[in-house]
Structures are given as C-alpha cells and as structure tokens.
Design a protein around this motif. Structure first.
Motif, PDB file in Angstrom:
ATOM      1  N   VAL A   1       0.833  -1.211   0.000  1.00 27.42           N
ATOM      2  CA  VAL A   1       0.000   0.000   0.000  1.00 27.42           C
ATOM      3  C   VAL A   1       0.867   1.260   0.000  1.00 27.42           C
ATOM      4  O   VAL A   1       0.539   2.243  -0.676  1.00 27.42           O
ATOM      5  CB  VAL A   1      -1.023   0.004   1.159  1.00 27.42           C
ATOM      6  CG1 VAL A   1      -0.407   0.385   2.494  1.00 27.42           C
ATOM      7  CG2 VAL A   1      -2.176   0.961   0.855  1.00 27.42           C
ATOM      8  N   LEU A   2       1.963   1.260   0.723  1.00 26.56           N
ATOM      9  CA  LEU A   2       2.841   2.438   0.717  1.00 26.56           C
ATOM     10  C   LEU A   2       3.507   2.614  -0.648  1.00 26.56           C
ATOM     11  O   LEU A   2       3.632   3.737  -1.138  1.00 26.56           O
ATOM     12  CB  LEU A   2       3.894   2.341   1.818  1.00 26.56           C
ATOM     13  CG  LEU A   2       3.369   2.512   3.243  1.00 26.56           C
ATOM     14  CD1 LEU A   2       4.481   2.298   4.258  1.00 26.56           C
ATOM     15  CD2 LEU A   2       2.727   3.875   3.438  1.00 26.56           C
ATOM     16  N   SER A   3       3.907   1.516  -1.265  1.00 26.50           N
ATOM     17  CA  SER A   3       4.498   1.610  -2.609  1.00 26.50           C
ATOM     18  C   SER A   3       3.493   2.162  -3.608  1.00 26.50           C
ATOM     19  O   SER A   3       3.820   3.036  -4.420  1.00 26.50           O
ATOM     20  CB  SER A   3       4.983   0.237  -3.074  1.00 26.50           C
ATOM     21  OG  SER A   3       6.022  -0.212  -2.252  1.00 26.50           O
ATOM     22  N   ALA A   4       2.269   1.668  -3.551  1.00 26.18           N
ATOM     23  CA  ALA A   4       1.229   2.165  -4.461  1.00 26.18           C
ATOM     24  C   ALA A   4       0.957   3.646  -4.213  1.00 26.18           C
ATOM     25  O   ALA A   4       0.811   4.436  -5.159  1.00 26.18           O
ATOM     26  CB  ALA A   4      -0.051   1.355  -4.285  1.00 26.18           C
TER      27      ALA A   4
ATOM     28  N   LEU B   1       3.884   5.673  -5.616  1.00 25.80           N
ATOM     29  CA  LEU B   1       3.835   5.716  -7.081  1.00 25.80           C
ATOM     30  C   LEU B   1       2.715   6.639  -7.568  1.00 25.80           C
ATOM     31  O   LEU B   1       2.905   7.399  -8.523  1.00 25.80           O
ATOM     32  CB  LEU B   1       3.653   4.314  -7.655  1.00 25.80           C
ATOM     33  CG  LEU B   1       4.878   3.419  -7.560  1.00 25.80           C
ATOM     34  CD1 LEU B   1       4.527   1.981  -7.939  1.00 25.80           C
ATOM     35  CD2 LEU B   1       6.003   3.939  -8.429  1.00 25.80           C
ATOM     36  N   ASN B   2       1.567   6.598  -6.903  1.00 30.11           N
ATOM     37  CA  ASN B   2       0.469   7.484  -7.266  1.00 30.11           C
ATOM     38  C   ASN B   2       0.866   8.948  -7.061  1.00 30.11           C
ATOM     39  O   ASN B   2       0.602   9.799  -7.918  1.00 30.11           O
ATOM     40  CB  ASN B   2      -0.777   7.156  -6.443  1.00 30.11           C
ATOM     41  CG  ASN B   2      -1.951   8.021  -6.814  1.00 30.11           C
ATOM     42  OD1 ASN B   2      -2.288   8.177  -7.984  1.00 30.11           O
ATOM     43  ND2 ASN B   2      -2.581   8.609  -5.816  1.00 30.11           N
ATOM     44  N   THR B   3       1.506   9.234  -5.945  1.00 31.51           N
ATOM     45  CA  THR B   3       1.963  10.607  -5.684  1.00 31.51           C
ATOM     46  C   THR B   3       2.958  11.056  -6.741  1.00 31.51           C
ATOM     47  O   THR B   3       2.909  12.198  -7.205  1.00 31.51           O
ATOM     48  CB  THR B   3       2.592  10.688  -4.275  1.00 31.51           C
ATOM     49  OG1 THR B   3       1.607  10.301  -3.316  1.00 31.51           O
ATOM     50  CG2 THR B   3       3.087  12.086  -3.960  1.00 31.51           C
TER      51      THR B   3
ATOM     52  N   ALA C   1      -4.513   5.994 -11.842  1.00 29.07           N
ATOM     53  CA  ALA C   1      -3.539   5.781 -10.774  1.00 29.07           C
ATOM     54  C   ALA C   1      -4.234   5.749  -9.416  1.00 29.07           C
ATOM     55  O   ALA C   1      -3.907   4.921  -8.557  1.00 29.07           O
ATOM     56  CB  ALA C   1      -2.468   6.879 -10.810  1.00 29.07           C
ATOM     57  N   ALA C   2      -5.213   6.633  -9.216  1.00 25.74           N
ATOM     58  CA  ALA C   2      -5.960   6.649  -7.958  1.00 25.74           C
ATOM     59  C   ALA C   2      -6.774   5.367  -7.792  1.00 25.74           C
ATOM     60  O   ALA C   2      -6.916   4.847  -6.680  1.00 25.74           O
ATOM     61  CB  ALA C   2      -6.862   7.870  -7.905  1.00 25.74           C
ATOM     62  N   ALA C   3      -7.314   4.842  -8.875  1.00 24.52           N
ATOM     63  CA  ALA C   3      -8.073   3.586  -8.809  1.00 24.52           C
ATOM     64  C   ALA C   3      -7.162   2.431  -8.385  1.00 24.52           C
ATOM     65  O   ALA C   3      -7.573   1.572  -7.584  1.00 24.52           O
ATOM     66  CB  ALA C   3      -8.714   3.288 -10.160  1.00 24.52           C
TER      67      ALA C   3
END
Length: 130
Positions: free
Chosen positions: A69-72, A75-77, A101-103
């Motif tokens: 979850v932190l990696s996602a 990456l989204n940020t 990306a948010a999805a």
C-alpha cells in the motif's frame, strides 16, 4: 552517480547513496503526504501488536500489505506530481491518467484495510479472551 538512461553524471555504483535517496524520499512523503503517514502509523500499531502476541505469520502479512500500500501510494503521488509538472493546467487526458492511478491505489487500500481489519479482529479476540 551516472544516470543510466541519460548518459550523464559520474560513473560508478553507490548503494549507500541509493539508500540515502530512498530514505529522503520516504521522509518527504511522510512529512508532506498525510495518506502515507496515517497508513504507516496504523500499520505500525497493528504490526507491533502482532509481534507482541507472537503472531509471526500475521505480522508478516501485515508487513507485506503495508509495503504494497505504501508503494502504491508513493507511485500514485509520483504520477500526480509528474502530471502536474508536465501540464499544471486542467487537461482531460491527465485527469484520466490521475484517475487510473488513484483507482489502482484504491484497490490496494481496500486489500490493506481487509488485512488490517482481520488482524485487528484476531488481536481483539486474544486480548479480550483473557
């Protein structure tokens, strides 16, 4: 350090410099992105309780879910920041890119919440059974 794809910079591999850059990026994300901070704190509490109760497999699953979850989230940020850098004005195509990306992050967050919820229920059961 030489940039792999740009063919500029000094040659050589510096693993400690890579670790330093990674830690600086994580520090920046924690200090400037509340979504990263609260996920780290909530996971830390559940992970700490799992370790305290010697639930090693549960702790490993929480650690894995937190890492994903932190990696996602990071990456989204990064995608959002890059899109804003490329075109600071509203752009429908960039809006779609950010939404996708948010999805992706939303799916990972749902999975993370399920893992933490199941683990917290197990911890609660152990703590209240006396």
């Amino acid at each position: 350090m030489k940039k792999k794809y740009l063919e500029v910079g000094e040659p050589g591999y510096h693993p400690f410099r890579k670790i330093k850059v990674m830690l600086l990026g994580l520090r920046y994300a924690v200090l400037h992105d509340f979504s990263v901070l609260y996920k780290l704190l909530l996971s830390g509490v559940v992970l700490g309780l799992s370790i305290w109760l010697h639930a090693w497999v549960d702790a490993a699953v929480v650690l894995l879910a937190t890492g994903v979850v932190l990696s996602a989230e990071l990456l989204n940020t990064t995608i959002e920041a890059l899109c804003d850098f490329v075109d600071p004005d509203y752009n429908q195509k960039i809006h779609i890119i950010k939404s996708i990306a948010a999805a992706a992050v939303g799916i990972v967050i749902l999975t993370w919440l399920i893992v933490l919820g199941v683990e917290f229920a197990e911890i609660w059961k152990v703590l209240t059974s006396g």
